[in-house]
Design a protein around this motif. Structure first.
Motif, PDB file in Angstrom:
ATOM      1  N   ASP A 170      46.098  47.228  28.924  1.00 46.10           N
ATOM      2  CA  ASP A 170      45.766  46.380  30.060  1.00 46.10           C
ATOM      3  C   ASP A 170      44.423  45.708  29.838  1.00 46.10           C
ATOM      4  O   ASP A 170      43.472  46.329  29.375  1.00 46.10           O
ATOM      5  CB  ASP A 170      45.698  47.213  31.338  1.00 46.10           C
ATOM      6  N   VAL A 171      44.344  44.444  30.164  1.00 41.18           N
ATOM      7  CA  VAL A 171      43.107  43.699  30.051  1.00 41.18           C
ATOM      8  C   VAL A 171      42.742  43.186  31.434  1.00 41.18           C
ATOM      9  O   VAL A 171      43.501  42.441  32.051  1.00 41.18           O
ATOM     10  CB  VAL A 171      43.246  42.517  29.067  1.00 41.18           C
ATOM     11  N   PHE A 172      41.590  43.595  31.938  1.00 41.71           N
ATOM     12  CA  PHE A 172      41.180  43.191  33.267  1.00 41.71           C
ATOM     13  C   PHE A 172      40.108  42.106  33.159  1.00 41.71           C
ATOM     14  O   PHE A 172      38.914  42.376  33.267  1.00 41.71           O
ATOM     15  CB  PHE A 172      40.681  44.411  34.055  1.00 41.71           C
ATOM     16  N   ASP A 173      40.579  40.887  32.899  1.00 42.10           N
ATOM     17  CA  ASP A 173      39.694  39.739  32.821  1.00 42.10           C
ATOM     18  C   ASP A 173      40.389  38.564  33.478  1.00 42.10           C
ATOM     19  O   ASP A 173      41.325  38.743  34.272  1.00 42.10           O
ATOM     20  CB  ASP A 173      39.292  39.440  31.373  1.00 42.10           C
ATOM     21  N   ASP A 174      39.993  37.327  33.156  1.00 44.39           N
ATOM     22  CA  ASP A 174      40.575  36.170  33.839  1.00 44.39           C
ATOM     23  C   ASP A 174      42.036  35.926  33.487  1.00 44.39           C
ATOM     24  O   ASP A 174      42.677  35.028  34.038  1.00 44.39           O
ATOM     25  CB  ASP A 174      39.739  34.909  33.577  1.00 44.39           C
ATOM     26  N   ILE A 232      45.921  43.979  43.285  1.00 41.86           N
ATOM     27  CA  ILE A 232      44.899  44.989  43.527  1.00 41.86           C
ATOM     28  C   ILE A 232      44.791  45.192  45.031  1.00 41.86           C
ATOM     29  O   ILE A 232      44.643  44.227  45.777  1.00 41.86           O
ATOM     30  CB  ILE A 232      43.529  44.557  42.975  1.00 41.86           C
ATOM     31  N   CYS A 233      44.874  46.443  45.487  1.00 38.23           N
ATOM     32  CA  CYS A 233      44.745  46.734  46.914  1.00 38.23           C
ATOM     33  C   CYS A 233      43.615  47.740  47.134  1.00 38.23           C
ATOM     34  O   CYS A 233      43.612  48.813  46.542  1.00 38.23           O
ATOM     35  CB  CYS A 233      46.050  47.287  47.486  1.00 38.23           C
ATOM     36  N   ILE A 234      42.647  47.365  47.979  1.00 44.54           N
ATOM     37  CA  ILE A 234      41.495  48.202  48.290  1.00 44.54           C
ATOM     38  C   ILE A 234      41.415  48.395  49.799  1.00 44.54           C
ATOM     39  O   ILE A 234      41.466  47.425  50.558  1.00 44.54           O
ATOM     40  CB  ILE A 234      40.188  47.569  47.780  1.00 44.54           C
ATOM     41  N   ALA A 235      41.298  49.641  50.236  1.00 43.59           N
ATOM     42  CA  ALA A 235      41.126  49.948  51.661  1.00 43.59           C
ATOM     43  C   ALA A 235      39.666  50.300  51.917  1.00 43.59           C
ATOM     44  O   ALA A 235      39.043  51.006  51.120  1.00 43.59           O
ATOM     45  CB  ALA A 235      42.029  51.109  52.073  1.00 43.59           C
ATOM     46  N   PHE A 260      35.388  40.349  42.614  1.00 45.99           N
ATOM     47  CA  PHE A 260      36.645  40.370  41.877  1.00 45.99           C
ATOM     48  C   PHE A 260      37.207  38.967  41.646  1.00 45.99           C
ATOM     49  O   PHE A 260      37.972  38.760  40.712  1.00 45.99           O
ATOM     50  CB  PHE A 260      37.656  41.275  42.585  1.00 45.99           C
ATOM     51  N   ASN A 261      36.803  38.012  42.475  1.00 42.68           N
ATOM     52  CA  ASN A 261      37.217  36.638  42.216  1.00 42.68           C
ATOM     53  C   ASN A 261      36.590  36.119  40.922  1.00 42.68           C
ATOM     54  O   ASN A 261      37.209  35.346  40.183  1.00 42.68           O
ATOM     55  CB  ASN A 261      36.825  35.724  43.375  1.00 42.68           C
ATOM     56  N   SER A 262      35.376  36.579  40.634  1.00 35.69           N
ATOM     57  CA  SER A 262      34.726  36.150  39.392  1.00 35.69           C
ATOM     58  C   SER A 262      35.273  36.889  38.176  1.00 35.69           C
ATOM     59  O   SER A 262      35.328  36.342  37.076  1.00 35.69           O
ATOM     60  CB  SER A 262      33.211  36.366  39.478  1.00 35.69           C
ATOM     61  N   LEU A 263      35.709  38.146  38.377  1.00 36.11           N
ATOM     62  CA  LEU A 263      36.220  38.938  37.249  1.00 36.11           C
ATOM     63  C   LEU A 263      37.680  38.637  36.936  1.00 36.11           C
ATOM     64  O   LEU A 263      38.051  38.467  35.765  1.00 36.11           O
ATOM     65  CB  LEU A 263      36.080  40.432  37.568  1.00 36.11           C
ATOM     66  N   VAL A 264      38.514  38.631  37.988  1.00 39.47           N
ATOM     67  CA  VAL A 264      39.966  38.458  37.798  1.00 39.47           C
ATOM     68  C   VAL A 264      40.478  37.383  38.770  1.00 39.47           C
ATOM     69  O   VAL A 264      41.183  37.706  39.731  1.00 39.47           O
ATOM     70  CB  VAL A 264      40.713  39.803  37.998  1.00 39.47           C
TER      71      VAL A 264
END
Length: 307
Positions: free
Chosen positions: A93-97, A103-106, A123-127
């Motif tokens: 897995d590559v977590f970049d653009d 992704i779900c965060i509570a 996270f908008n800047s990362l992914v």
């Protein structure tokens, strides 16, 4: 130093069995979760006892009670299994653009407003191609974490929740009392006794609403009586109550940047602060282990920068 000969004698396949028995404290329920017979669970437990030289669990009226040695292993087991799962995973897995997954965060209601904006930007800047979902921590969040519907959650630390959920502290939080700007207690420092004459407003935690708050316990232990005039899991409603009353509400100092103009924060006149730490919560290892580990690192780093 690692005893390699002893390690080679262990059946590492039994680690998952040990973890599930530790969570269920019942061999029948453990068998149901693993889709095996109760006899298979009993045989596996017997093998564990032989290999580790300990009874591991003792049966009592409430089910299976772990021994002290077993408790020590169970505390570390989720991280161990998580590490093994990641080590053996061949999914790159590559977590970049280029990442376009979900992704779900509570987030706890009291943290929602000041920190959700920062999380969105981060996270908008990362992914930028990912689907990001941010939701309030609700009555359902614990089950959503267990069922992998939520990747990671943010709340106070520690919480009394399922052992199927990993909880880790991130950093300390500075707490204040929130009051209206014309409140009598804004004039000068006051004692705990003086605060007890004013009504308490509580931003309650969904799933923990029936538990007495730490602030209430502090007043009780000091022999002081305080009256709860309002409580809600919606922080904006708590703010509205504070605007029109002489109530006071404990809240983390990070909320100051988002406070309504009519409100302000003042120092708490005692050292025993309620919930002094941030925590992150995520499910035990699964095929999503890499994304939860990555999220935990990114969210932890982000929260530390704000505190």
């Amino acid at each position: 130093m690692i005893d390699e000969r002893h390690l080679l004698s262990l059946d590492l396949n039994l680690l998952l069995l040990l973890k599930i028995i530790g969570e269920e404290r019942n061999s029948r329920k453990a068998a149901e979760r693993m889709f095996v017979t109760q006899s298979a669970v009993s045989k596996g437990l017997k093998k564990l006892r032989h290999q580790l030289g300990d009874d591991m669990f003792v049966r009592n009226k409430n089910g299976l009670e772990p021994t002290e040695y077993c408790e020590q292993i169970l505390e570390q087991l989720p991280d161990v299994i998580n590490s093994i799962g990641e080590m053996l995973s061949n999914k790159a897995d590559v977590f970049d653009d280029t990442f376009s997954g979900s992704i779900c965060i509570a987030i706890s209601p009291t943290f929602y407003k000041p920190y959700s904006t920062a999380i969105i930007r981060h996270f908008n800047s990362l992914v930028p191609n990912a689907t990001l979902k941010i939701v309030n921590w609700t009555w359902q969040t614990e089950n959503d974490l267990i069922n992998k519907n939520v990747h990671l959650a943010i709340n106070y630390y520690p919480l009394d929740i399922s052992k199927s959920i990993i909880q880790k502290p991130v950093c300390d939080i500075d707490f204040k009392f929130c009051v209206r700007k014309e409140h009598p207690l804004t004039k000068s420092p006051h004692t705990l006794s003086e605060f007890s004459h004013f009504p308490l407003v509580l931003a309650i935690q969904p799933s923990f609403a029936n538990q007495k708050s730490h602030v209430e316990r502090i007043f009780d232990e000091s022999g002081l009586q305080t009256r709860v005039s309002f409580q809600s899991d919606q922080i904006t409603l708590c703010y509205e109550k504070l605007k029109i009353s002489d109530g006071f509400m404990p809240i983390h100092s990070g909320a100051e940047q988002e406070l309504p103009a009519e409100l302000q924060l003042i120092d708490i006149p005692f050292d025993e602060l309620p919930f002094r730490r941030f925590g992150i919560y995520y499910p035990t290892p699964s095929k999503e282990a890499k994304i939860t580990r990555w999220l935990a690192q990114e969210v932890s780093s982000l929260l530390k920068r704000f505190n």
